[in-house]
Every structure is written in structure tokens, then in C-alpha cells.
Design a protein around this motif. Structure first.
Motif, PDB file in Angstrom:
ATOM      1  N   ASN A  58       0.811  -1.227   0.000  1.00 25.21           N
ATOM      2  CA  ASN A  58       0.000   0.000   0.000  1.00 25.21           C
ATOM      3  C   ASN A  58       0.841   1.273   0.000  1.00 25.21           C
TER       4      ASN A  58
ATOM      5  N   ASP B  47      -3.623  -1.841  -2.453  1.00 26.18           N
ATOM      6  CA  ASP B  47      -3.621  -3.061  -3.275  1.00 26.18           C
ATOM      7  C   ASP B  47      -2.806  -2.946  -4.558  1.00 26.18           C
ATOM      8  N   THR B  48      -1.972  -1.921  -4.694  1.00 26.02           N
ATOM      9  CA  THR B  48      -1.194  -1.755  -5.923  1.00 26.02           C
ATOM     10  C   THR B  48       0.305  -1.550  -5.686  1.00 26.02           C
TER      11      THR B  48
ATOM     12  N   THR C 295      -0.318 -14.705  -7.372  1.00 29.10           N
ATOM     13  CA  THR C 295      -1.381 -13.703  -7.259  1.00 29.10           C
ATOM     14  C   THR C 295      -2.747 -14.384  -7.169  1.00 29.10           C
TER      15      THR C 295
ATOM     16  N   HIS D 168      -4.338 -10.794  -4.682  1.00 32.28           N
ATOM     17  CA  HIS D 168      -3.876  -9.520  -5.262  1.00 32.28           C
ATOM     18  C   HIS D 168      -2.353  -9.528  -5.235  1.00 32.28           C
TER      19      HIS D 168
ATOM     20  N   ASP E  45       0.009  -7.054  -4.685  1.00 37.18           N
ATOM     21  CA  ASP E  45       0.810  -5.989  -4.077  1.00 37.18           C
ATOM     22  C   ASP E  45       1.918  -6.492  -3.158  1.00 37.18           C
TER      23      ASP E  45
ATOM     24  N   THR F 174      -5.729 -10.485   8.090  1.00 37.18           N
ATOM     25  CA  THR F 174      -6.125  -9.803   6.860  1.00 37.18           C
ATOM     26  C   THR F 174      -7.638  -9.833   6.703  1.00 37.18           C
TER      27      THR F 174
ATOM     28  N   ARG G 151     -10.011  -6.600   6.374  1.00 36.99           N
ATOM     29  CA  ARG G 151     -10.809  -6.419   5.157  1.00 36.99           C
ATOM     30  C   ARG G 151     -12.278  -6.162   5.488  1.00 36.99           C
TER      31      ARG G 151
ATOM     32  N   HIS H 260      -8.314   3.133   3.172  1.00 39.12           N
ATOM     33  CA  HIS H 260      -8.269   2.005   4.116  1.00 39.12           C
ATOM     34  C   HIS H 260      -7.793   2.381   5.515  1.00 39.12           C
TER      35      HIS H 260
END
Length: 295
Positions: free
Chosen positions: A12, A18-19, A119, A124, A126, A170, A174, A217
Motif C-alpha cells: 500500500n 492493493d497496488t 497472485t 492480489h 501488491d 487480513t 478487510r 483504508h
């Protein structure tokens, strides 16, 4: 026996939900070999020494992918990355398992294939991207494909991980996220994630304090972390370059100038006054990513 070394990761990087992710010099080591039969797992808690172990389930996914039927598997785990702390322990296990299985099966998967499979397992990219590739990465998962690029961070910066003695799953982190966000908050993050990338790449570190801010987030997850606001406020008022929640938390990551040593003494005084115990760990970017050696 195969030796696999996988770095910790911080995902993050504030607004890059998430990228964005970065590999750090804290490692899990996995020693894996095929045996005549059965499953032997050593080096982890008893509850994970079974077929549900994430390293093993990741291996199974890889074996299924390449059509390999293993006889038996032995896994020895030597872990430095604390679990459920937002430092990519799950990603390290997934990458370790997939790399180990791919090696046993004859290295049929390319690095991009490995990233895609990891992945799919993680959900995801990241964390798995920087764990596999090292350095700072930007990655997305779209139409069953992983698109990624590496960002070269200018010299002169280091990370300080503030790691609490409590876990945060996690799944729980979430659950607290909203189903929808406002247009205003989306624009807020787009601007800051762009600024985060350019300031790290160009060495304009004076911009990081603003670039680290997030509205997608951290406002929701911070409520799960005792004394989060107190610590972050202290860091923002200090000589720290920036501060953000590492991954899903609860670790808080601080960006510092390489030569800065005074911050540690200052933050220690604050942490001593808190109910929970927090560990400080100075970290640097791991540029190589996961390494495999076949003995």
C-alpha cells in the motif's frame, strides 16, 4: 534440498491500496525437498504442521498447474517475518511454496507464470510482486493477468517498522473496509499515490509526508489498532519523512532519511508509555527479491 529466501514486504505505501509494494531486508527461509512419501513440516507452530500449511498448499497449486505428481514433501521453515503484522508473511510463504514446487517439477514456469499463480493464490499482487521481484513495484490484477512495473527508489531513504506484539488478520482488516467510497476520497488517493511514486523515484522526499496520506483504508483499519492515532500524529510532527500503515496492519511504517538516528530515541520514549509493546526494526529495500538455490 532446495533453499529459498523470500523478503518481507510492505504493501500500500499509504495511498497505493492493493497496488504498491516494496521488498524489505527481513527474510523467511524455506528448505524444501521431495521425499519418498508423506508430509513433514518443521520450524513452525504445531497447528501449521499439516496439509493446510500455506507453503504446502501453494506447492500443491503449482504441482497441479504443471501436471506434476509429487511423492512426498519435507519443508523446513526459518522465519524472521512476523505473521499477521502487515509485513507480507503470507506472500513469503506463497512465493516460497511456488518456487520450491516449480524447482522440483523441473522449472516449467517462468517468473511471470510464478507471479500470476502466486497472485491467484493470494488474491492480489501488491505483496507477492515485490516478494518475488524485489524493490518497489506497482502491480494490478486484471482479466486473470498481472501487470506490473518496478520503480527505482532514489538513495538516501530507509524504513522503520513499528511492530506491535499483537496480530491483526487480513480477513478482519478487510471486513472493516467500506463497500463504496466517495468520488472525493478516490481523487484524494489518486493524487497522493502519484505523488508517492514520483517523490520516491526522483528523491523529492520532502513531499512524502503529504504523499503518505490515505482515505481508502487507513481511516477504517486504524480503529483496530490501539494507539494508532497517537503514534502517527507523533511521527507526522517529528523529523520523519512519512508514515503509513504497512499492508493491512498492525505494523506502522515510517520513512526516514538514511542518516537520521535521532528518531529512534524519540519514538522509543513514546512507545514506553503505551500499554502494548512495540518493537522497532530498521529496514532497507531488498532489490533482489526471492532467491532459490538448489543444493
Amino acid at each position: 534440498m532446495i533453499e529459498i529466501v523470500v523478503p518481507a514486504t510492505s504493501a500500500n505505501l499509504g495511498p497505493g491500496f492493493d497496488t504498491l509494494g516494496v521488498g524489505l531486508n527481513l527474510y523467511n527461509k524455506f528448505y524444501i525437498e521431495e521425499i519418498e512419501k508423506g508430509l513433514i513440516i518443521e520450524g513452525c507452530e504445531e497447528e501449521y504442521r499439516n496439509e493446510k500449511n500455506l507453503v504446502y498448499t501453494s506447492m500443491k497449486k503449482c504441482f497441479e498447474k504443471v501436471g506434476y505428481k509429487e511423492k512426498g514433501i519435507k519443508i523446513i521453515i526459518k522465519s524472521e517475518i512476523p505473521s499477521s503484522r502487515g509485513l507480507g508473511s503470507s506472500a513469503a510463504c506463497i512465493i516460497g511454496g511456488v518456487l520450491g514446487a516449480n524447482s522440483i517439477a523441473g522449472n516449467k514456469l517462468s517468473k511471470d507464470d510464478i507471479l500470476k499463480l502466486a497472485t491467484e493464490i493470494e488474491g492480489h499482487p501488491d505483496n507477492v510482486a515485490p516478494a518475488l521481484l524485489g524493490g518497489m513495484t506497482v502491480s494490478i490484477f486484471e482479466n486473470n493477468n498481472v501487470y506490473y512495473d518496478k520503480i527505482k527508489i532514489k538513495n538516501g531513504i530507509k524504513f522503520c517498522a513499528l511492530i506491535p506484539n499483537f496480530k491483526l488478520s487480513t480477513e478482519k482488516s478487510r471486513e472493516v473496509l467500506p463497500k463504496e467510497v466517495t468520488y472525493k476520497d478516490a481523487v484524494f488517493n489518486i493524487g497522493r499515490v502519484s505523488l508517492m511514486i514520483t517523490s520516491l523515484a526522483n528523491g523529492n522526499y520532502e513531499l512524502l509526508k503529504v504523499a503518505s496520506k490515505d482515505k481508502l483504508h487507513e481511516p477504517y483499519r486504524s480503529k483496530l489498532i490501539e494507539d494508532y492515532n497517537l503514534i502517527v500524529d507523533f511521527c507526522n510532527k517529528s523529523e520523519a519523512l512519512g508514515v503509513f500503515l504497512s499492508g493491512a496492519g498492525p505494523t506502522i511504517m515510517v520513512l526516514l532519511e538514511e542518516k537520521n538516528e535521532q528518531f529512534y530515541e524519540n519514538i522509543k520514549e513514546l512507545l514506553k508509555k503505551l500499554k502494548k509493546t512495540w518493537e522497532l526494526k530498521e529496514l532497507h529495500v531488498d532489490l533482489e527479491g526471492a532467491k532459490l538455490k538448489e543444493n
